[in-house]
Design an enzyme around this catalytic site. Structure first.
Site, PDB file in Angstrom:
ATOM      1  N   GLN A  23       0.827  -1.200   0.000  1.00 53.02           N
ATOM      2  CA  GLN A  23       0.000   0.000   0.000  1.00 53.02           C
ATOM      3  C   GLN A  23       0.866   1.257   0.000  1.00 53.02           C
ATOM      4  O   GLN A  23       1.883   1.321   0.683  1.00 53.02           O
ATOM      5  CB  GLN A  23      -0.899  -0.010   1.243  1.00 53.02           C
TER       6      GLN A  23
ATOM      7  N   ARG B 259      -9.601  -7.825   3.957  1.00 49.65           N
ATOM      8  CA  ARG B 259      -8.488  -7.412   4.819  1.00 49.65           C
ATOM      9  C   ARG B 259      -8.474  -5.886   4.959  1.00 49.65           C
ATOM     10  O   ARG B 259      -8.334  -5.341   6.050  1.00 49.65           O
ATOM     11  CB  ARG B 259      -7.164  -7.900   4.222  1.00 49.65           C
TER      12      ARG B 259
ATOM     13  N   SER C 276       4.149  -6.085   3.089  1.00 47.74           N
ATOM     14  CA  SER C 276       2.825  -6.009   3.708  1.00 47.74           C
ATOM     15  C   SER C 276       1.765  -6.623   2.778  1.00 47.74           C
ATOM     16  O   SER C 276       1.775  -7.821   2.530  1.00 47.74           O
ATOM     17  CB  SER C 276       2.497  -4.551   4.066  1.00 47.74           C
ATOM     18  N   LEU C 277       0.885  -5.804   2.201  1.00 47.79           N
ATOM     19  CA  LEU C 277      -0.100  -6.313   1.246  1.00 47.79           C
ATOM     20  C   LEU C 277       0.568  -7.126   0.139  1.00 47.79           C
ATOM     21  O   LEU C 277       0.029  -8.134  -0.334  1.00 47.79           O
ATOM     22  CB  LEU C 277      -0.871  -5.145   0.624  1.00 47.79           C
TER      23      LEU C 277
ATOM     24  N   HIS D 227      -0.006  -2.450  11.306  1.00 49.47           N
ATOM     25  CA  HIS D 227       1.107  -3.237  11.867  1.00 49.47           C
ATOM     26  C   HIS D 227       1.440  -2.881  13.314  1.00 49.47           C
ATOM     27  O   HIS D 227       2.596  -2.887  13.721  1.00 49.47           O
ATOM     28  CB  HIS D 227       2.342  -3.127  10.965  1.00 49.47           C
TER      29      HIS D 227
ATOM     30  N   GLN E 214       0.601 -10.718  10.651  1.00 53.80           N
ATOM     31  CA  GLN E 214       1.183  -9.614   9.894  1.00 53.80           C
ATOM     32  C   GLN E 214       0.381  -8.328  10.031  1.00 53.80           C
ATOM     33  O   GLN E 214       0.924  -7.229   9.981  1.00 53.80           O
ATOM     34  CB  GLN E 214       1.302 -10.020   8.413  1.00 53.80           C
TER      35      GLN E 214
END
Length: 295
Positions: free
Chosen positions: A13, A122, A97-98, A207, A256
């Site tokens: 992202q 998500r 991440s994503l 996070h 995560q």
């Protein structure tokens, strides 16, 4: 092609732009067909025209987490298939991440149609976990991991403030309550190793433990999804290690959401395992920039 071991890197992202993928499709008709295939699947799976938002915006809609995440996954997955058809393949995969979901699609552990459904939810779960304006993120320029932890400790008080993304030397992101981030900005002179702090334009404090409820909801969706052992090793953000057991992969994906992204450590693990060539697959060059600083 050389015999160097290749690592496929997938952005997360923040790398989104209106028109992403479409500009590339104008240059390469073969990619245009591949992109359209993925857009059609995403539109059908999500029940709205993600393709129209990617192509024409508005940018404010594309910034919405539940839109951003499937949009980036779609473009990255299309570009990955295009590269594969051109004979460029990787021995490892790593996503920021994503981007971890793009890596899992690339590695054959997740079907794209399932992945685009999962990342949409998500994004929704992450957006809903903390009311708008309550949480945020900021990038620290300069300083060590110890400096970041110290700043968080002296600024959190009774609230949440954590080092949440370890991108590269001198670039660590903190996440938590906005009021705690405000205090951190005032406390910067107490940690001289950190030169400055820049607020990030994100919809929530990703996070960190404020997102634990989002992780719990995501787990329910993941447990309904078929996940296979990856055909190539995927290095995971949470522990900077590879994992092949689908049950453990679900746990890593759940964790995560509310645990730090160990990006620098993950890249160094890929190097330890013999990676010599890096391919950023997706929109933008954010990861290439981080890679230069790590190396």
């Amino acid at each position: 092609m050389s015999m160097e071991r290749v690592l496929a890197l997938f952005p997360g992202q923040g790398s989104q732009t209106v028109g992403m993928g479409y500009d590339f499709a104008q240059e390469f008709p073969e990619f245009k067909e591949i992109l359209q295939k993925y857009l059609d699947i995403a539109d059908q799976k999500l029940g709205f025209k993600l393709s129209a938002i990617i192509e024409k915006g508005p940018a404010d809609d594309l910034k919405k987490t539940e839109i951003t995440q499937p949009a980036l996954l779609t473009v990255s997955s299309a570009m990955a298939e295009f590269q594969t058809k051109k004979g460029i393949s990787a021995e490892f995969a790593l996503g920021h991440s994503l981007g971890e979901y793009s890596a899992l699609v690339y590695a054959g552990a997740l079907d794209f149609a399932d992945a685009v459904h999962i990342v949409h939810w998500r994004g929704k779960f992450m957006s809903e976990a903390v009311p708008h304006g309550v949480g945020g993120m900021a990038a620290l320029v300069g300083g060590t991991e110890e400096d970041a932890q110290k700043l968080c400790e002296i600024s959190a008080q009774a609230e949440v403030l954590q080092a949440s993304v370890f991108n590269c030397p001198g670039q660590i992101v903190i996440s938590g309550n906005i009021s705690a981030i405000d205090r951190a900005e005032k406390n910067l002179p107490q940690v001289p190793g950190i030169r400055k702090m820049a607020r990030l334009e994100v919809s929530g404090p990703f996070h960190c433990k404020l997102l634990e409820s989002a992780g719990a909801k995501l787990k329910t969706e993941l447990q309904k999804t078929k996940i296979s052992s990856p055909r190539i090793p995927v290095i995971f953000n949470v522990n900077a290690k590879t994992e092949s057991d689908p049950t453990q992969i679900i746990e890593l994906l759940v964790n995560q959401v509310s645990k730090p992204v160990l990006w620098e450590a993950s890249v160094r693990e890929a190097i330890r395992q013999g990676t010599e060539d890096f391919q950023e697959i997706g929109n933008g060059k954010v990861l290439s920039g981080l890679l230069r600083k790590i190396l």
